[in-house]
Design a protein around this motif. Structure first.
Motif, PDB file in Angstrom:
ATOM      1  N   ASN A 307      60.246  78.330  40.696  1.00  0.00           N
ATOM      2  CA  ASN A 307      60.777  79.497  41.411  1.00  0.00           C
ATOM      3  C   ASN A 307      60.829  79.279  42.921  1.00  0.00           C
ATOM      4  OD1 ASN A 307      58.006  79.537  41.733  1.00  0.00           O
ATOM      5  ND2 ASN A 307      57.808  81.759  41.533  1.00  0.00           N
ATOM      6  N   MET A 310      64.713  81.453  44.098  1.00  0.00           N
ATOM      7  CA  MET A 310      64.788  82.552  43.128  1.00  0.00           C
ATOM      8  C   MET A 310      66.221  82.799  42.659  1.00  0.00           C
ATOM      9  SD  MET A 310      61.712  83.615  42.519  1.00  0.00           S
ATOM     10  CE  MET A 310      62.002  85.235  41.780  1.00  0.00           C
ATOM     11  N   LEU A 313      67.022  80.292  39.944  1.00  0.00           N
ATOM     12  CA  LEU A 313      66.289  80.609  38.724  1.00  0.00           C
ATOM     13  C   LEU A 313      66.907  81.806  38.008  1.00  0.00           C
ATOM     14  CD1 LEU A 313      63.921  80.099  36.823  1.00  0.00           C
ATOM     15  CD2 LEU A 313      62.487  81.512  38.333  1.00  0.00           C
ATOM     16  N   GLU A 314      67.289  82.815  38.771  1.00  0.00           N
ATOM     17  CA  GLU A 314      67.924  83.991  38.166  1.00  0.00           C
ATOM     18  C   GLU A 314      69.260  83.610  37.522  1.00  0.00           C
ATOM     19  OE1 GLU A 314      69.355  88.544  39.354  1.00  0.00           O
ATOM     20  OE2 GLU A 314      68.700  87.136  40.924  1.00  0.00           O
ATOM     21  N   CYS A 317      68.701  81.712  34.250  1.00  0.00           N
ATOM     22  CA  CYS A 317      68.338  82.600  33.148  1.00  0.00           C
ATOM     23  C   CYS A 317      69.563  83.334  32.608  1.00  0.00           C
ATOM     24  CB  CYS A 317      67.282  83.609  33.611  1.00  0.00           C
ATOM     25  SG  CYS A 317      65.669  82.889  33.971  1.00  0.00           S
ATOM     26  N   ALA A 333      54.866  77.714  38.562  1.00  0.00           N
ATOM     27  CA  ALA A 333      55.515  78.669  39.465  1.00  0.00           C
ATOM     28  C   ALA A 333      54.549  79.088  40.572  1.00  0.00           C
ATOM     29  CB  ALA A 333      55.999  79.889  38.689  1.00  0.00           C
ATOM     30  N   MET A 339      58.655  87.891  41.876  1.00  0.00           N
ATOM     31  CA  MET A 339      58.392  87.733  40.443  1.00  0.00           C
ATOM     32  C   MET A 339      57.908  89.069  39.866  1.00  0.00           C
ATOM     33  SD  MET A 339      59.154  84.550  39.679  1.00  0.00           S
ATOM     34  CE  MET A 339      58.224  83.972  38.273  1.00  0.00           C
ATOM     35  N   MET A 347      63.293  86.362  32.397  1.00  0.00           N
ATOM     36  CA  MET A 347      62.942  84.988  32.062  1.00  0.00           C
ATOM     37  C   MET A 347      62.568  84.854  30.594  1.00  0.00           C
ATOM     38  SD  MET A 347      60.710  83.928  35.465  1.00  0.00           S
ATOM     39  CE  MET A 347      60.220  82.329  34.793  1.00  0.00           C
TER      40      MET A 347
END
Length: 357
Positions: A307, A310, A313-314, A317, A333, A339, A347
């Motif tokens: 992460n 972010m 990562l978003e 997902c 992480a 988060m 996630m």
């Protein structure tokens, strides 16, 4: 006793090293590289350095042979398989323990020594971590008795903040890469193609030539990870691994933090990440092969932190869900305000089942 083909290979590699006229016209595609990872590493999945470096080396046009000797020697050393357990990992830094393996299992050592020699490499590249430091040197010493080709050492244990000096002084390697080698190895192949040897001034490598150490600085780190080639599983028989449905991949390198107790920043410098799009393409490439094991695939993102970015990562997902990719995953992480429970729920919906903080 060496097989005849290995003896012929020795003759070839010695001519390669001295650059005799019959190799003056060597082309990139003629260069044969052997990439080796020795014990110890966990035997759950294919060695991550071999996964990453093999496609980089092949992108140069060289012929690459890969040996994950970590899993091969685990199979061939039944009386000492306990050494691969986590609570016995410290024993790999004990010279007498390592030497005992060479004494107790000369047949399996000889088998893979011969296989490497019979592949007639022009260069042998070793990926080395802290657990494989002593074993790799000992195995390289045995190979050195039969061939004069250059040996190149790289991997995290060769980084300057780790045991770089030890490898330079080991007496068995002709080149040591003190940082990430993805870009530097392409220069290494090009230099060998041009000079039929490793030049003393090779950028990104420390060259040891006739006892003289030529430190040419650290290699350039990849700034744009999406420029790296995709990992494939073509070099590996997944049935040999304890968790054949699993794979280690890296979404990012480096860390956004600078903790005084951690070597991540000294080793990897600045933080970089793959794009979500690149990683989706990578996943599509390996997930079908993992699914062939009959077990639901699992990806361990082997980053310092998944992460660090972010937004990526978003997006990852969301793309996993929209593409309908079916697998579980996890990684390490950093505890940060973004988060939230909603983010963690997203996630989990995308298949995340484990996070180490």
């Amino acid at each position: 006793m060496l097989h005849q083909s290995a003896i012929e290979c020795k003759s070839l590699t010695e001519r390669t090293l001295t650059g005799l006229s019959n190799l003056d016209n060597i082309q990139t595609g003629d260069i044969r590289l052997t990439l080796v990872a020795c014990p110890a590493w966990e035997r759950l999945t294919p060695h991550p350095a071999l996964l990453v470096l093999a496609p980089v080396l092949r992108s140069t046009g060289a012929v690459v042979t890969v040996y994950d000797l970590n899993v091969k020697f685990w199979q061939g050393m039944p009386g000492h398989q306990h050494l691969w357990l986590d609570d016995k990992s410290y024993l790999w830094n004990n010279e007498s323990e390592v030497e005992q393996l060479f004494t107790c299992y000369p047949e399996i050592i000889e088998k893979y020594k011969i296989q490497i020699l019979e592949s007639c490499p022009h260069l042998v590249l070793f990926s080395i971590n802290s657990g494989s430091r002593l074993f790799t040197r000992r195995f390289a010493e045995l190979l050195r008795l039969e061939t004069g080709v250059p040996f190149v050492a790289g991997g995290p244990d060769c980084f300057r903040s780790e045991n770089y000096d030890w490898h330079v002084k080991s007496g068995v390697y002709q080149a040591v890469c003190p940082s990430e080698g993805d870009l530097a190895v392409t220069g290494l192949v090009a230099a060998f193609r041009d000079f039929r040897r490793l030049p003393a001034e090779l950028p990104g490598f420390t060259i040891i030539e006739d006892g003289v150490v030529h430190d040419n600085g650290d290699p350039e780190r990849p700034k744009h990870l999406d420029d790296l080639p995709f990992v494939t599983l073509n070099d590996f028989d997944l049935s040999e691994y304890y968790l054949p449905n699993r794979l280690n991949l890296m979404l990012s390198r480096g860390c956004i933090n600078r903790c005084s107790f951690c070597s991540e920043s000294p080793n990897f410098g600045f933080f970089r990440t793959h794009s979500a799009e690149w990683m989706i393409d990578q996943l599509k490439l390996v997930l079908p092969r993992l699914a062939e094991t009959g077990i639901s695939p699992h990806i361990n993102f082997n980053d310092s932190l998944i992460n660090g970015n972010m937004k990526v990562l978003e997006e990852l997902c969301n793309r996993i869900c929209s593409e309908g990719l079916s697998f579980t995953w996890g990684g390490m992480a950093y505890i940060r305000q973004e988060m939230t429970l909603d983010f963690l729920s997203m996630m989990r919906q995308a298949g995340c089942v484990e996070i180490c903080w």
